[in-house]
Write a protein that holds these residues in place. Sequence first.
Motif, PDB file in Angstrom:
ATOM      1  N   ALA A 153      -6.419  -1.377  13.765  1.00 48.96           N
ATOM      2  CA  ALA A 153      -5.030  -0.981  14.017  1.00 48.96           C
ATOM      3  C   ALA A 153      -4.888  -0.135  15.278  1.00 48.96           C
ATOM      4  CB  ALA A 153      -4.482  -0.217  12.815  1.00 48.96           C
TER       5      ALA A 153
ATOM      6  N   PRO B 210       0.242   6.571   3.348  1.00 52.04           N
ATOM      7  CA  PRO B 210       1.433   6.444   4.205  1.00 52.04           C
ATOM      8  C   PRO B 210       1.995   7.832   4.537  1.00 52.04           C
ATOM      9  CG  PRO B 210       1.530   4.877   2.393  1.00 52.04           C
ATOM     10  CD  PRO B 210       0.380   5.818   2.101  1.00 52.04           C
ATOM     11  N   VAL B 211       2.449   7.993   5.791  1.00 53.75           N
ATOM     12  CA  VAL B 211       2.785   9.312   6.320  1.00 53.75           C
ATOM     13  C   VAL B 211       4.257   9.644   6.058  1.00 53.75           C
ATOM     14  CG1 VAL B 211       2.830  10.687   8.447  1.00 53.75           C
ATOM     15  CG2 VAL B 211       1.046   8.963   8.104  1.00 53.75           C
ATOM     16  N   GLU B 212       4.519  10.903   5.751  1.00 55.18           N
ATOM     17  CA  GLU B 212       5.900  11.370   5.569  1.00 55.18           C
ATOM     18  C   GLU B 212       6.496  11.751   6.913  1.00 55.18           C
ATOM     19  OE1 GLU B 212       6.250  14.531   2.772  1.00 55.18           O
ATOM     20  OE2 GLU B 212       5.043  13.514   1.238  1.00 55.18           O
TER      21      GLU B 212
ATOM     22  N   ASP C 184       5.446   0.726   2.174  1.00 52.85           N
ATOM     23  CA  ASP C 184       4.629   0.013   3.172  1.00 52.85           C
ATOM     24  C   ASP C 184       4.756  -1.508   3.001  1.00 52.85           C
ATOM     25  OD1 ASP C 184       3.682   2.151   4.634  1.00 52.85           O
ATOM     26  OD2 ASP C 184       1.571   1.593   4.451  1.00 52.85           O
TER      27      ASP C 184
ATOM     28  N   ARG D  75      -6.327   3.174  15.897  1.00 57.98           N
ATOM     29  CA  ARG D  75      -6.275   4.630  15.775  1.00 57.98           C
ATOM     30  C   ARG D  75      -7.191   5.281  16.817  1.00 57.98           C
ATOM     31  NH1 ARG D  75      -4.602   8.353  11.790  1.00 57.98           N
ATOM     32  NH2 ARG D  75      -4.167   6.958  10.057  1.00 57.98           N
TER      33      ARG D  75
ATOM     34  N   SER E 199      -8.880   1.171  10.506  1.00 52.23           N
ATOM     35  CA  SER E 199      -8.331   2.040  11.558  1.00 52.23           C
ATOM     36  C   SER E 199      -8.623   1.503  12.951  1.00 52.23           C
ATOM     37  CB  SER E 199      -8.912   3.451  11.441  1.00 52.23           C
ATOM     38  OG  SER E 199      -8.479   4.057  10.256  1.00 52.23           O
TER      39      SER E 199
ATOM     40  N   PHE F  63      -0.530  -5.857  10.970  1.00 50.85           N
ATOM     41  CA  PHE F  63       0.111  -4.834  10.147  1.00 50.85           C
ATOM     42  C   PHE F  63      -0.934  -4.097   9.333  1.00 50.85           C
ATOM     43  CE2 PHE F  63       2.065  -3.099   6.395  1.00 50.85           C
ATOM     44  CZ  PHE F  63       3.299  -2.630   6.828  1.00 50.85           C
ATOM     45  N   LEU F  64      -0.868  -2.758   9.377  1.00 56.29           N
ATOM     46  CA  LEU F  64      -1.771  -1.951   8.550  1.00 56.29           C
ATOM     47  C   LEU F  64      -0.966  -1.290   7.439  1.00 56.29           C
ATOM     48  CD1 LEU F  64      -4.544  -0.480   8.085  1.00 56.29           C
ATOM     49  CD2 LEU F  64      -3.693   1.313   9.605  1.00 56.29           C
ATOM     50  N   ALA F  65      -1.349  -1.570   6.205  1.00 54.56           N
ATOM     51  CA  ALA F  65      -0.787  -0.816   5.081  1.00 54.56           C
ATOM     52  C   ALA F  65      -1.710   0.383   4.880  1.00 54.56           C
ATOM     53  CB  ALA F  65      -0.727  -1.674   3.834  1.00 54.56           C
ATOM     54  N   PHE F  66      -1.120   1.579   4.972  1.00 56.07           N
ATOM     55  CA  PHE F  66      -1.942   2.792   5.030  1.00 56.07           C
ATOM     56  C   PHE F  66      -2.486   3.204   3.660  1.00 56.07           C
ATOM     57  CE2 PHE F  66      -1.226   4.960   9.249  1.00 56.07           C
ATOM     58  CZ  PHE F  66      -0.597   3.882   9.851  1.00 56.07           C
TER      59      PHE F  66
ATOM     60  N   GLN G 152       7.985  -2.587   4.382  1.00 50.41           N
ATOM     61  CA  GLN G 152       7.906  -2.662   5.850  1.00 50.41           C
ATOM     62  C   GLN G 152       7.213  -3.960   6.278  1.00 50.41           C
ATOM     63  OE1 GLN G 152       6.045   0.990   7.191  1.00 50.41           O
ATOM     64  NE2 GLN G 152       7.444   2.219   5.961  1.00 50.41           N
TER      65      GLN G 152
END
Lengths: 254, 442
Positions: free
Chosen positions: A51, A90-92, A158, A53, A48, A84-87, A161
């Motif tokens: 990236a 991942p958020v909707e 992700d 946050r 985090s 690039f951050l792969a979560f 992306q």
Amino acid sequence: MLLNVQNLQAQVEETEKQILKGLNLEVKPGEVHAIMGPNGAGKSTLASVLAGREDYEVTDGSVDFDGEDLLDMDPEERARKGLFLAFQYPVEIPGVSNKLFMQTAVNAMREERGLPELDMFDFDEYAKEKIELLDMRADLLERSVNVGFSGGEKKRNDIFQMALLEPKLCIMDETDSGLDIDALRLVANGVNTLKNDQRSFIIVTHYQRLLDYIKPDHVHVLYNGRIVKSGGFELALELEENGYDEIIKQHQDA
Amino acid sequence: MAKKLSPVAQKARDFYLHEAGKLGDASSGVLKQVRDQAQEAFAEQAFPTAKDEDWQYTKLTGFVQNHFAAVQTSEEVAGKINAYMPSFPVIKLVFVDGNFSESLSDDLNELPDGISLESFADTLSMNNELDKVFAGQDKILAEPFGSLNSMLMRDGFCLQVSANKALELPLYVLHVQTKAGSISSLRNRVVVGENSEITLVERYVSAHEEGAACSNIVTEIDVAKHARVKQVIVQQQNDSSYYFNNQFISQADSSNFNTFFASTGSDTSRHQNHLYMNGEHIENTQNSACIARQSQTVDSRSYTEHNDEHGFSRQLHKFVLDDKAVGVFNGMIRVDQKAQKTDGQMDNKNLILSNTAKMDAKPQLEIYADDVLCSHGSATGQIDENQIFYLQARGINKAAAMQMITKAFLLEPVEDINNADIRKWITDQLEVALAKTHLPKA
């Protein structure tokens, strides 16, 4: 050197709880690093903070990314520079289609690289290539971002992306958590497809199983906000065998 | 017993009763009876206050300080009409300050066979079956603004479609206000015959930028068996004006009704659907997308009666509120004992862009049948930080991310409009309104 983390210290903004306590990490182009550690060690915090946050505040140390001061950049700037951050989750985003989202994102990257914008048709063609490369479902672009996706589908989205944005450094934040073996293979296959001698990966994970598919060059153990041990792939095997207890015992704070 | 009114409200009430007395269009017959009953009801109801449950959050304290009067003649607006026209083909009906403008409208005599369209002023003066026209007054007089409308109504439109007809182009009804202090008391009547189909687009705008005017509308829509009615209403009056709309819709077996309300203007606006599903296998959708900022109040509400079996109703009401705006949603689905196999769903979602905006939501169900599927929900919140960060982490700047999320949020109910031209047009209108909020500019 692509990424150079020196003495990184960070706390939770709200509670001022110190999570990272002087972390050092060096990643060269094309390298795959695994960061392993027990729960609460600071693995996701590291992802985090890198990236950008806002929930975390960096209190000391430096992060140099491709010759620039990463900590000085907004999250979107970091992404544009190739991080690039792969979560983990991942958020909707209801109502925003993957297509609109990714076309906007791809064009933000292209602007940064001095390339002309892709129009709708060029983007469709570009996206279709990537969908085929990763063997994903053709309707992916039309769907709202992650809405109604299973956990595995979200993580594959992700990876998709990642393929579109062609970053220099990919940080995978516990991408393996909650994935069944088939989904795990698909994700690993995606990463292996995208891996090359310029693109680097930091794979943050609690377990060794993803590393069976994506073989890291370096394995680090994160505990209590610091990297306490580094080695090759054999270190991952050793942790799988013995767990984290030994390491916790050795490095427990007084 | 007449209720106790503030001196200001009392003055306003007396003013409107006096205005009604001046009309003098009915010395006897049905219309006189309608006017008399309306005056009686209005004298009793006058203006609801916060003590009236249905008006707790939609305050009329500003409204009663005005004395809105009907105007007969209007400024020349012919030159402005084009700016209010959509780019897709329509049948155009134009009202200026509540008066039908024959010269600005399309020729109503050129409509296909079986479709008749006239101004409501013509209906009032020429229809010799006014008892049928006013058969629904009881429900209308239960609403204070229905009573006010009934005693002041002068114009509007009356559309009758016989069986098995389709109006291929949308009927585009444009209402232009030009004068501060004026009231448009509009009565519309839409009767769609068996297996027929129409699309209505109604738009309310102000040609003058400042100064309050008022639109008070009552619309009755009768949807016969297997008929399909689609309706889009856009309220974009200037920020000091008032808008009240009561729609009474009655549906027969296997009919389909789809209505969408967009609100971006007015000081205070209140849009009410009263929908009666009087038959089997009826479907309908009632959606709204409302934006309010500064000190605007926007109130969108629905009352839906499932009165027979296999009814299917869907509602999605979305509000985006900025500054000190107030949003109000009130929805009630009533399922009669006879209405088995009802499938009813009502959702309200609200996005708050400031710390001072306020949303009051009250979704309700009243179910007397035992084999039904009904749900209702309401959620209010600010833009999710996680969503913003997710977009940022893909290189999209924060302002653009917030815009993208807000736009997608607001436009969800628009997706149920199946005419692509209208959908695009509504999307553009809402985007213009969103640009006036304090969302950071991308």
